[in-house]
Design a protein around this motif. Structure first.
Motif, PDB file in Angstrom:
ATOM      1  N   TYR A  37       0.813  -1.220   0.000  1.00 62.67           N
ATOM      2  CA  TYR A  37       0.000   0.000   0.000  1.00 62.67           C
ATOM      3  C   TYR A  37       0.847   1.271   0.000  1.00 62.67           C
ATOM      4  CZ  TYR A  37       1.177  -0.415   4.940  1.00 62.67           C
ATOM      5  OH  TYR A  37       1.858  -0.548   6.118  1.00 62.67           O
ATOM      6  N   CYS A  38       2.185   1.127  -0.103  1.00 63.10           N
ATOM      7  CA  CYS A  38       3.043   2.309   0.061  1.00 63.10           C
ATOM      8  C   CYS A  38       2.680   3.381  -0.968  1.00 63.10           C
ATOM      9  CB  CYS A  38       4.513   1.929  -0.080  1.00 63.10           C
ATOM     10  SG  CYS A  38       5.593   3.329   0.276  1.00 63.10           S
ATOM     11  N   GLN A  39       2.486   4.590  -0.477  1.00 58.59           N
ATOM     12  CA  GLN A  39       2.101   5.678  -1.375  1.00 58.59           C
ATOM     13  C   GLN A  39       3.292   6.195  -2.185  1.00 58.59           C
ATOM     14  OE1 GLN A  39       0.698   8.229   1.838  1.00 58.59           O
ATOM     15  NE2 GLN A  39       2.429   9.596   1.461  1.00 58.59           N
ATOM     16  N   LEU A  40       4.498   5.713  -1.826  1.00 54.10           N
ATOM     17  CA  LEU A  40       5.705   6.157  -2.540  1.00 54.10           C
ATOM     18  C   LEU A  40       6.067   5.196  -3.666  1.00 54.10           C
ATOM     19  CD1 LEU A  40       7.708   6.865   0.718  1.00 54.10           C
ATOM     20  CD2 LEU A  40       6.642   8.594  -0.716  1.00 54.10           C
ATOM     21  N   GLY A  41       5.241   4.180  -3.855  1.00 53.73           N
ATOM     22  CA  GLY A  41       5.522   3.194  -4.900  1.00 53.73           C
ATOM     23  C   GLY A  41       6.403   2.072  -4.365  1.00 53.73           C
ATOM     24  N   ARG A  42       6.908   1.247  -5.250  1.00 52.60           N
ATOM     25  CA  ARG A  42       7.745   0.105  -4.866  1.00 52.60           C
ATOM     26  C   ARG A  42       9.066   0.594  -4.320  1.00 52.60           C
ATOM     27  NH1 ARG A  42       6.180  -5.197  -6.644  1.00 52.60           N
ATOM     28  NH2 ARG A  42       7.808  -6.372  -5.630  1.00 52.60           N
ATOM     29  N   THR A 176       0.779   2.820  17.858  1.00 51.92           N
ATOM     30  CA  THR A 176       0.912   1.769  16.849  1.00 51.92           C
ATOM     31  C   THR A 176       0.020   2.154  15.685  1.00 51.92           C
ATOM     32  OG1 THR A 176      -0.934   0.435  17.656  1.00 51.92           O
ATOM     33  CG2 THR A 176       1.241  -0.022  18.610  1.00 51.92           C
ATOM     34  N   GLU A 177       0.389   1.680  14.502  1.00 47.52           N
ATOM     35  CA  GLU A 177      -0.439   1.954  13.340  1.00 47.52           C
ATOM     36  C   GLU A 177      -0.674   0.657  12.584  1.00 47.52           C
ATOM     37  OE1 GLU A 177       0.831   5.209  10.902  1.00 47.52           O
ATOM     38  OE2 GLU A 177      -0.612   4.717   9.347  1.00 47.52           O
ATOM     39  N   THR A 178      -1.923   0.388  12.315  1.00 50.89           N
ATOM     40  CA  THR A 178      -2.288  -0.828  11.588  1.00 50.89           C
ATOM     41  C   THR A 178      -3.066  -0.430  10.342  1.00 50.89           C
ATOM     42  OG1 THR A 178      -2.373  -2.066  13.649  1.00 50.89           O
ATOM     43  CG2 THR A 178      -3.538  -3.018  11.768  1.00 50.89           C
ATOM     44  N   MET A 179      -2.512  -0.758   9.197  1.00 54.39           N
ATOM     45  CA  MET A 179      -3.154  -0.434   7.924  1.00 54.39           C
ATOM     46  C   MET A 179      -3.985  -1.632   7.501  1.00 54.39           C
ATOM     47  SD  MET A 179      -3.028   2.069   5.627  1.00 54.39           S
ATOM     48  CE  MET A 179      -1.508   2.911   5.304  1.00 54.39           C
ATOM     49  N   LEU A 180      -5.278  -1.433   7.339  1.00 54.86           N
ATOM     50  CA  LEU A 180      -6.145  -2.559   6.979  1.00 54.86           C
ATOM     51  C   LEU A 180      -6.417  -2.592   5.479  1.00 54.86           C
ATOM     52  CD1 LEU A 180      -8.702  -2.631   9.941  1.00 54.86           C
ATOM     53  CD2 LEU A 180      -6.704  -4.105   9.572  1.00 54.86           C
ATOM     54  N   ILE A 181      -6.033  -3.717   4.864  1.00 57.05           N
ATOM     55  CA  ILE A 181      -6.165  -3.887   3.422  1.00 57.05           C
ATOM     56  C   ILE A 181      -7.194  -4.979   3.143  1.00 57.05           C
ATOM     57  CG2 ILE A 181      -4.916  -4.385   1.266  1.00 57.05           C
ATOM     58  CD1 ILE A 181      -3.819  -1.968   2.777  1.00 57.05           C
ATOM     59  N   LYS A 182      -8.117  -4.651   2.270  1.00 60.15           N
ATOM     60  CA  LYS A 182      -9.208  -5.588   1.943  1.00 60.15           C
ATOM     61  C   LYS A 182      -8.660  -6.942   1.482  1.00 60.15           C
ATOM     62  CE  LYS A 182     -13.593  -5.318  -0.581  1.00 60.15           C
ATOM     63  NZ  LYS A 182     -13.934  -6.644  -0.512  1.00 60.15           N
ATOM     64  N   ASP A 183      -9.200  -7.990   2.110  1.00 64.78           N
ATOM     65  CA  ASP A 183      -8.883  -9.382   1.761  1.00 64.78           C
ATOM     66  C   ASP A 183      -7.414  -9.774   1.984  1.00 64.78           C
ATOM     67  OD1 ASP A 183     -11.514  -9.663   1.034  1.00 64.78           O
ATOM     68  OD2 ASP A 183     -11.129  -9.172  -1.075  1.00 64.78           O
ATOM     69  N   ILE A 184      -6.646  -8.922   2.668  1.00 62.49           N
ATOM     70  CA  ILE A 184      -5.248  -9.285   2.946  1.00 62.49           C
ATOM     71  C   ILE A 184      -5.067  -9.469   4.461  1.00 62.49           C
ATOM     72  CG2 ILE A 184      -2.805  -8.586   2.747  1.00 62.49           C
ATOM     73  CD1 ILE A 184      -3.808  -8.919  -0.027  1.00 62.49           C
ATOM     74  N   TRP A 219      -3.838  -3.157  -7.307  1.00 59.30           N
ATOM     75  CA  TRP A 219      -4.961  -4.018  -6.914  1.00 59.30           C
ATOM     76  C   TRP A 219      -5.366  -3.797  -5.442  1.00 59.30           C
ATOM     77  CZ3 TRP A 219       0.098  -5.246  -6.713  1.00 59.30           C
ATOM     78  CH2 TRP A 219       0.571  -5.819  -5.550  1.00 59.30           C
ATOM     79  N   VAL A 220      -4.557  -3.036  -4.714  1.00 61.54           N
ATOM     80  CA  VAL A 220      -4.781  -2.872  -3.275  1.00 61.54           C
ATOM     81  C   VAL A 220      -6.031  -2.034  -3.002  1.00 61.54           C
ATOM     82  CG1 VAL A 220      -3.810  -1.806  -1.190  1.00 61.54           C
ATOM     83  CG2 VAL A 220      -2.341  -3.136  -2.711  1.00 61.54           C
ATOM     84  N   LYS A 221      -6.900  -2.580  -2.137  1.00 60.41           N
ATOM     85  CA  LYS A 221      -8.141  -1.860  -1.804  1.00 60.41           C
ATOM     86  C   LYS A 221      -8.213  -1.682  -0.291  1.00 60.41           C
ATOM     87  CE  LYS A 221     -10.445  -2.094  -5.877  1.00 60.41           C
ATOM     88  NZ  LYS A 221      -9.254  -1.690  -6.611  1.00 60.41           N
ATOM     89  N   GLU A 225     -15.891   0.130   5.436  1.00 57.40           N
ATOM     90  CA  GLU A 225     -16.305   0.813   6.668  1.00 57.40           C
ATOM     91  C   GLU A 225     -16.765  -0.177   7.727  1.00 57.40           C
ATOM     92  OE1 GLU A 225     -17.259   1.656   3.638  1.00 57.40           O
ATOM     93  OE2 GLU A 225     -16.738   3.771   3.355  1.00 57.40           O
ATOM     94  N   HIS A 226     -17.468  -1.225   7.306  1.00 58.92           N
ATOM     95  CA  HIS A 226     -17.962  -2.190   8.279  1.00 58.92           C
ATOM     96  C   HIS A 226     -16.785  -2.867   8.992  1.00 58.92           C
ATOM     97  CE1 HIS A 226     -20.503  -5.110  10.179  1.00 58.92           C
ATOM     98  NE2 HIS A 226     -19.704  -6.071   9.730  1.00 58.92           N
ATOM     99  N   THR A 227     -15.775  -3.247   8.235  1.00 61.48           N
ATOM    100  CA  THR A 227     -14.602  -3.900   8.828  1.00 61.48           C
ATOM    101  C   THR A 227     -13.865  -2.944   9.761  1.00 61.48           C
ATOM    102  OG1 THR A 227     -14.370  -5.144   6.787  1.00 61.48           O
ATOM    103  CG2 THR A 227     -12.474  -5.129   8.254  1.00 61.48           C
ATOM    104  N   ILE A 228     -13.758  -1.707   9.329  1.00 62.81           N
ATOM    105  CA  ILE A 228     -13.040  -0.726  10.147  1.00 62.81           C
ATOM    106  C   ILE A 228     -13.775  -0.474  11.461  1.00 62.81           C
ATOM    107  CG2 ILE A 228     -12.356   1.710  10.202  1.00 62.81           C
ATOM    108  CD1 ILE A 228     -11.630   1.394   7.285  1.00 62.81           C
ATOM    109  N   ASN A 229     -15.081  -0.397  11.369  1.00 61.42           N
ATOM    110  CA  ASN A 229     -15.864  -0.228  12.599  1.00 61.42           C
ATOM    111  C   ASN A 229     -15.717  -1.454  13.509  1.00 61.42           C
ATOM    112  OD1 ASN A 229     -17.795   0.900  14.449  1.00 61.42           O
ATOM    113  ND2 ASN A 229     -19.276  -0.560  13.605  1.00 61.42           N
TER     114      ASN A 229
END
Ligand code: SF4
Length: 321
Positions: A37-42, A176-184, A219-221, A225-229
């Motif tokens: 998910y890095c916004q700076l690319g690979r 702490t920071e947790t980035m939640l990625i759909k289906d990962i 492909w990263v999504k 909202e339901h999962t985040i809640n």
């Protein structure tokens, strides 16, 4: 030749840190991870070992100049934040730089992916800061490899031991920071494991985030909202101080007196229970029509957790926000 103007940026508004002057102590993009998910690319330059990038004195000089410029324009600075285009602890001089910056009298923050925290010298350097954020996206080895794509040199169990050790000795504020990625990494089982791990840390404030800018992997999504809640409620059930970090820095602190704006600001950080929304509307002398309007405008989402209705701000990507 170093472009000194690139060593610092801002001050920029930060939900977690107020007005933050960013320090870019790593050249782009040197990192120990290559998060999907890095916004700076690979990651262009994958590194696992610390080394010298810039002279600490150059960083100090640049920060001093930026502070002077900001003061001249009447702009406040709450934190000097190491948040480079890569992993800040790869810089072997990080501790020295923090020591040089301390006399400036502004609190110091470091946003790290935690991959090198198993090393004592890294923990010692981070202990010098006032606020440290550590990335915890996964507990399961395969999910960690899938989401963070670490340098092959790293071992996850050593990283966990390093985080636990650091949380015991660090005197500043730990996040702490947790980035939640759909289906990962957004399934309840993995979220539960992350929460159990964080619950064992001393006084950590936890941020649940989603990618808000175009990610390295197209492909990263983001988790929905339901999962985040659900994640938020599960963090709360374990008495963890949790907040959403979903990309609305601008007015997140503000109570504008504008009911719509206020509701969207609050629900971008904490989902509100129906009762709380009712209470809020009563105080503002408003009725439920405003909520229906925000839902119809696709700005607010109604979701359920354990038979309770919650309201959360609709997540949007920065490019279409
Ligand atoms: S740790 Fe940060 S800079 Fe490195 S790849 Fe992941 S998101 Fe990008």
């Amino acid at each position: 030749m170093i472009n000194h103007d690139l060593l610092t940026f801002g001050p920029v508004p930060s939900r977690r840190l107020g007005h933050s002057l960013g320090i870019n102590n790593i050249p782009p993009k040197v990192c120990s991870y290559s998060c999907i998910y890095c916004q700076l690319g690979r990651t262009l330059d994958m590194q696992a070992e610390r080394k010298v990038f810039y002279k600490p004195e150059e960083i100090l000089k640049n920060v001093e100049k930026k502070i002077k410029d900001a003061k001249g324009k009447g702009e406040p600075i709450d934190y000097l934040t190491f948040v480079p285009d890569g992993e800040p602890t790869l810089d072997i001089n990080l501790g020295k730089e923090i020591e040089l910056l301390k006399p400036l009298g502004i609190r110091i923050a470091v946003i790290s992916n935690a991959s090198l925290i198993w090393q004592e010298d890294v923990r010692d350097d981070l202990c010098k800061a006032d606020w440290v954020s550590l990335k915890i996206d996964a507990i399961s080895e395969d999910i960690w490899r899938g989401v963070n794509r670490p340098h092959k040199f790293f071992q996850l169990d050593k990283i966990f031991r390093g985080i636990i050790e650091f949380s015991r000795t660090f005197k500043g504020k730990l996040a702490t920071e947790t980035m939640l990625i759909k289906d990962i990494n957004d399934n309840t089982e993995e979220i539960g494991k992350i929460i159990n791990f964080i619950a064992g840390l001393k006084d950590a404030k936890s941020y649940i985030s989603i990618p808000t800018r175009p990610p390295a992997g197209k492909w990263v999504k983001p988790a929905n909202e339901h999962t985040i809640n659900t994640a938020y409620q599960l963090f709360k059930e374990k008495s963890i101080d949790a907040e959403h970090l979903i990309g609305y820095e601008g007015n997140a602190f503000a109570f504008t007196g504008n009911i719509k704006q206020d509701l969207l600001s609050i629900t971008s950080v904490h989902p509100m229970r129906k009762e709380a929304v009712n209470e809020f509307l009563k105080k503002a002398n408003e009725n439920w029509t405003i909520i229906e309007k925000l839902i119809a405008e696709n700005k607010l989402i109604e979701t359920e957790y354990k038979d309770n209705k919650f309201y959360i701000r609709k997540l949007t990507r920065a490019e279409d926000a």
